[in-house]
Design an enzyme around this catalytic site. Structure first.
Site, PDB file in Angstrom:
ATOM      1  N   GLU A  53       6.038  17.627  29.632  1.00  0.00           N
ATOM      2  CA  GLU A  53       7.136  16.441  30.052  1.00  0.00           C
ATOM      3  C   GLU A  53       6.033  15.314  30.562  1.00  0.00           C
ATOM      4  O   GLU A  53       5.841  15.152  31.717  1.00  0.00           O
ATOM      5  CB  GLU A  53       7.859  16.981  31.379  1.00  0.00           C
TER       6      GLU A  53
ATOM      7  N   GLU B  61      13.548  23.140  26.660  1.00  0.00           N
ATOM      8  CA  GLU B  61      13.745  23.369  28.032  1.00  0.00           C
ATOM      9  C   GLU B  61      15.243  22.618  28.479  1.00  0.00           C
ATOM     10  O   GLU B  61      15.646  21.578  28.355  1.00  0.00           O
ATOM     11  CB  GLU B  61      12.900  22.917  28.720  1.00  0.00           C
TER      12      GLU B  61
HETATM   13  C1  IDC Z   1       9.822  24.052  38.141  1.00  0.00           C
HETATM   14  C2  IDC Z   1      10.061  25.609  38.692  1.00  0.00           C
HETATM   15  C3  IDC Z   1       9.668  25.589  40.176  1.00  0.00           C
HETATM   16  C4  IDC Z   1       8.362  24.810  40.386  1.00  0.00           C
HETATM   17  C5  IDC Z   1       8.288  23.590  39.960  1.00  0.00           C
HETATM   18  C6  IDC Z   1       6.961  22.968  39.978  1.00  0.00           C
HETATM   19  O1  IDC Z   1      11.330  25.969  38.662  1.00  0.00           O
HETATM   20  O2  IDC Z   1       9.429  27.345  40.619  1.00  0.00           O
HETATM   21  O3  IDC Z   1       7.814  24.875  41.650  1.00  0.00           O
HETATM   22  O4  IDC Z   1       8.496  23.524  38.457  1.00  0.00           O
HETATM   23  O5  IDC Z   1       6.208  23.152  38.775  1.00  0.00           O
HETATM   24  C7  IDC Z   1      11.071  20.871  34.533  1.00  0.00           C
HETATM   25  C8  IDC Z   1       9.918  21.317  34.270  1.00  0.00           C
HETATM   26  C9  IDC Z   1       9.586  22.902  35.000  1.00  0.00           C
HETATM   27  C10 IDC Z   1      10.472  22.913  36.382  1.00  0.00           C
HETATM   28  C11 IDC Z   1      12.076  22.731  35.795  1.00  0.00           C
HETATM   29  C12 IDC Z   1      12.947  23.010  37.209  1.00  0.00           C
HETATM   30  O6  IDC Z   1       9.570  21.253  32.880  1.00  0.00           O
HETATM   31  O7  IDC Z   1       8.216  23.076  35.379  1.00  0.00           O
HETATM   32  O8  IDC Z   1      10.376  24.096  36.885  1.00  0.00           O
HETATM   33  N1  IDC Z   1      12.058  21.366  35.298  1.00  0.00           N
HETATM   34  O9  IDC Z   1      12.650  21.987  37.948  1.00  0.00           O
HETATM   35  N2  IDC Z   1      11.457  19.832  34.083  1.00  0.00           N
HETATM   36  C13 IDC Z   1      12.930  19.456  34.686  1.00  0.00           C
HETATM   37  C14 IDC Z   1      13.300  20.812  35.282  1.00  0.00           C
END
Ligand code: IDC
Length: 281
Positions: A109, A202
């Protein structure tokens, strides 16, 4: 399904859990989510590269596609990790070139940078892959957290289509979280599908935090759109993290009871149902 970050939840990605995913859920793709920061690759490149090799073999043994996810988030400029990415993908592509089920996702991302910067990064990483694996699909993240620009002003499908990555077999990535990303994101995706080859690597049925209430109705609208446009998707995430977006309830991975559907959270029940009822191609 996508794994959660391997630095946190590799314990949920075992031979037993992958058997359940492949044979009971009837999944056909595993996204191997390897964070670069937050305790990931940068802390021990050798260990994380070996872990990814291992999971590619585990996925392949079960007939699954393997998406190798270079999970950058912060910093959002992919150039920050360019040297690391070139080292990592050179080794991954070298080892797995003969497989036809491996896809390379070179920037999870990107954020805070315009499309031209992401495109420039892609054009520096893709030749490293192509030199070893001539035709595998490369998945390129899009501006503003792979929202095709919907979460900011980095440029959307029009900007990308006017200035595409100069390489073959490239697809562009879109991510959504159904309880946060309503009609505007949906329309962004629908319009982009007319112009670009897309892959949803995702998505969540809940909020963009990966937590909070699910919006299954909106998620189903998205999946219907994706089906009608023949766009592949991967769900976040295959772990027992406490957040609502993790498919398993806390403690499932320690117990090893992956096949017990009573262990699933609502998002897990919903996505397992969607995956296991898909048509075989
Ligand atoms: C989130 C995880 C969380 C972590 C956070 C920080 O669920 O446990 O603390 O990342 O890295 C994304 C990202 C993905 C995110 C997810 C949900 O690619 O890493 O995971 N998310 O927030 N993009 C949109 C949502």
């Amino acid at each position: 399904m996508s794994t959660h970050g391997l630095q946190w939840y590799a314990n949920c990605v075992t031979p037993a859990s992958l058997d359940v995913l492949a044979h009971q859920w009837r999944a056909d793709v595993l996204r191997i989510s390897m964070y670069v920061q937050e305790g990931g690759y940068e802390t021990d490149p050798r260990r994380f590269t070996d872990l990814v090799h291992h999971y590619i073999e585990q996925a392949t043994a079960r007939g699954l596609y393997a998406i190798v996810d270079w999970h950058l988030l912060d910093p959002g400029d992919p150039h920050y990790n360019l040297a690391r990415a070139r080292t990592f993908f050179a080794e991954i592509a070298e080892r797995h070139a003969a497989k036809d089920n491996v896809l390379y996702e070179i920037a999870n991302e990107p954020n805070g940078v315009p499309w031209s910067v992401i495109r420039d990064y892609a054009e520096q990483v893709i030749p490293v892959i192509r030199a070893r694996d001539a035709d595998a699909v490369v998945l390129v993240g899009t501006p503003d957290w792979s929202s095709l620009g919907a979460s900011g002003s980095g440029g959307g499908a029009d900007v990308i289509a006017a200035d595409p990555v100069r390489a073959g077999n490239v697809m562009y990535v879109f991510h959504f979280y159904a309880a946060s990303h309503g009609d505007y994101y949906y329309d962004t995706l629908a319009r982009a599908a007319d112009r670009l080859p897309l892959f949803v690597t995702e998505f969540g049925t809940q909020e963009y935090t990966g937590d909070g209430p699910n919006d299954f109705a909106m998620a189903q609208r998205y999946l219907d759109l994706l089906a009608s446009r023949k766009i592949s998707w991967v769900n976040w995430n295959f772990s027992d993290d406490f957040r609502s977006g993790a498919v398993f309830t806390t403690g499932t991975c320690a117990s090893g009871d992956y096949g017990d559907t009573a262990r699933l959270k609502p998002a897990g029940v919903w996505i397992r149902d969607r995956i296991s009822s898909h048509d075989d191609f």
